[in-house]
Design an enzyme around this catalytic site. Structure first.
Site, short mmCIF file in Angstrom:
data_model
loop_
_atom_site.label_atom_id
_atom_site.label_comp_id
_atom_site.label_asym_id
_atom_site.label_seq_id
_atom_site.Cartn_x
_atom_site.Cartn_y
_atom_site.Cartn_z
N HIS A 325 40.58 40.37 37.72
CA HIS A 325 41.35 41.71 37.86
C HIS A 325 42.76 41.63 38.15
CE1 HIS A 325 37.21 43.15 37.18
NE2 HIS A 325 36.86 42.27 38.36
N GLU A 340 38.72 45.02 44.72
CA GLU A 340 38.09 43.54 44.21
C GLU A 340 39.44 42.70 43.99
OE1 GLU A 340 35.44 43.60 40.91
OE2 GLU A 340 35.44 41.48 40.73
N HIS A 394 35.31 36.57 41.48
CA HIS A 394 35.03 37.97 41.46
C HIS A 394 34.33 38.29 42.51
CE1 HIS A 394 36.27 39.26 37.29
NE2 HIS A 394 36.41 37.85 37.18
N GLU A 459 30.46 35.39 41.34
CA GLU A 459 30.53 36.36 41.85
C GLU A 459 30.27 36.13 43.57
OE1 GLU A 459 31.23 39.43 41.07
OE2 GLU A 459 30.45 39.45 38.80
#
Ligand code: ZN
Length: 496
Positions: A325, A340, A394, A459
């Site tokens: 992101h 995030e 992430h 993640e």
């Protein structure tokens, strides 16, 4: 009679109950232009790898699109007067007006797939329809403001009201045929992201030494200033401290009517460079060139010079680290409204520091500040420099909006040597995070599918879980995590 009526009611209630409870479980809402759309148990909101997935037909039909589905090829086609979007469930790439467009998470069928409602990432809907999208994790609400609604707002507020502040700059950028959407400097490379196709003119100037990049008929994009400083006079500067050769990067709207943007690298001495223009929105000015014969030569060719093979020539292994992101894409919003994109960048910068201590590695970041490189650009960067490994960082959020799910997982695509990389990375991810082991996940995430080297998406905990979240925003945890990820990368590279 009364008794009979009651049992019918009860029966009805029992019949409805499973459906209702499933919808209620999730508890999510969608509002489009301020109106709530009716979600059903068959077509609800899900979360996949931190991406909010919304029912495509429900959303786009309400935006005035026509939706078709071909059972045979499992292709969904969405049409309006301006565009045609085609996508296939499970494919990480969609076709928009004939062009291939990546989706971080491929379209999927909802739930167990029995009902075959197609879910797509909310962000994809926003990017492809021009709608503004948002997700409030606390109220589990997706907000969509369609492009048509946006225009309406602009018209309504044009005569005096200040409410349309957000929409106002849109008209400022329509004059030029190209836009500079972002830039970054790292690893001795200046990377410019442009929209609209512009051939850069790059040249050297001396006393003082500098490299100048001129972009004709180009202006700054509307959201350029959201990620980089841009003054009222449309200029800005980034100080560079990572290498002594370059002092700063300056950029400005150099002329108007026609507009031109000039980007200048201020140097501490003469330097050679190599220009790579992928002709698809990414221009790289690389100072890591040893061959002076290419210096100052503007390369504008096509596929034959995709690879500059610069770091590889040094015998170093190239590690591309991707902070998920960034810029206008905040990623998921945590329990305590932290973003995030901030977690991923903080972790990646720590990881970079650790990896750079290893002289056998060349570390390249897809972003080193709060910018949003498109997914294509992240993949293209890694492919164009022949990276040896690609690691995307992430943070997760729970699929049903609950605070329960926690732990770490590693995503990869069944290709190349990605499974071996995923195994090593998950091992170190579990060790260094101290979080629950959620295991390996295979799929077709855009960045793991389209990179030409072993690639994983990590993640690193759940932003929706109080314990995970508290850890993820602490320096200590990020450092520990970064050390684990670095160790995993080195172990994999040593074995491969
Ligand atoms: Zn993410």
């Amino acid at each position: 009679m009364k008794k009979y009526g009651l049992s019918v009611l009860l029966l009805l209630f029992l019949l409805i109950l499973p459906v209702m409870s499933r919808a209620a479980d999730n508890g999510a809402h969608i509002t489009l232009d301020g109106k709530e759309l009716e979600l059903t148990a068959d077509a609800g909101i899900e979360t996949v790898s931190g991406s909010i997935m919304v029912p495509l037909r429900l959303v786009t039909e309400n935006m005035g699109y026509t939706v078709g589905y071909d059972n045979q090829t499992e292709t969904v086609t969405i049409n309006n007067a301006e565009s045609t979007i085609k996508l296939v469930v499970g494919e990480a790439t969609a076709e928009v007006n004939g062009a291939q467009v990546p989706m971080l998470v491929p379209a999927k069928f909802s739930g167990d797939g029995a009902s075959k409602a197609t879910l797509v990432p909310l962000r994809f809907v926003g990017e492809q329809t021009g709608a503004q999208v948002g997700w409030d994790n606390r109220t589990k609400t997706v907000y969509i403001t369609s492009a048509a609604q946006d225009n309406q707002d602009t018209v309504l507020t044009a005569d005096g009201s200040s409410e349309g502040a957000e929409a106002a700059p849109a008209s400022a950028e329509s004059d030029s045929s190209s836009q500079l959407t972002g830039l970054s400097f790292g690893e001795g490379r200046l990377i410019l992201a442009v929209k609209g196709g512009v051939t850069p003119s790059v040249f050297k100037m001396s006393s003082p030494d500098r490299i100048v990049v001129d972009l004709a008929d180009t202006s700054f994009s509307e959201d350029f200033s959201s990620s980089l400083p841009l003054s009222d006079t449309l200029s800005g500067k980034i100080d560079i401290t990572e290498i002594s050769q370059v002092q700063d990067v300056r950029y400005a709207l150099f002329s108007r009517d026609p507009d031109a943007v000039r980007v200048v690298l201020d140097l501490s001495g003469p330097a050679d460079y190599q220009v790579t223009d992928d002709k698809d929105g990414l221009i790289t000015i690389d100072l890591n060139t040893s061959s002076s014969s290419t210096a100052g030569t503007q390369q504008t060719g096509g596929d034959d010079q995709q690879t500059s093979a610069l770091p590889a020539a040094s015998g170093k292994k190239i590690v591309v680290i991707d902070a998920g992101h960034g810029g206008t894409d905040s990623g998921a919003v945590s329990l305590n409204k932290r973003l995030e994109k901030d977690f991923t960048l903080a972790a990646v910068l720590k990881l970079q520091q650790i990896l750079e201590q290893d002289s056998g590695l060349e570390v390249v970041l897809t972003r080193n500040s709060d910018t949003y490189p498109m997914l294509q650009d992240r993949v293209k960067l890694a492919n164009s420099i022949n990276a040896d490994v690609f690691i995307s960082i992430h943070g997760n959020i729970s699929p049903d909006g609950g605070t329960g799910p926690n732990g770490v997982e590693t995503h990869y695509t069944l290709n190349r040597n990605s499974e071996a990389l995923a195994k090593v990375m998950q091992k170190y991810l579990v060790q260094s995070s101290g979080m629950a082991d959620r295991g390996l996940k295979t799929g077709n995430l855009y960045v793991t599918k389209n990179t030409n080297m072993p690639a994983v998406l990590l993640e690193c905990g759940f932003l929706s879980n109080p314990k995970d979240e508290a850890a993820m925003y602490s320096d200590e945890f990020q450092q520990q995590l970064a050390e684990g990820i670095a160790a995993g990368i080195k172990e994999f590279l040593a074995a491969s």
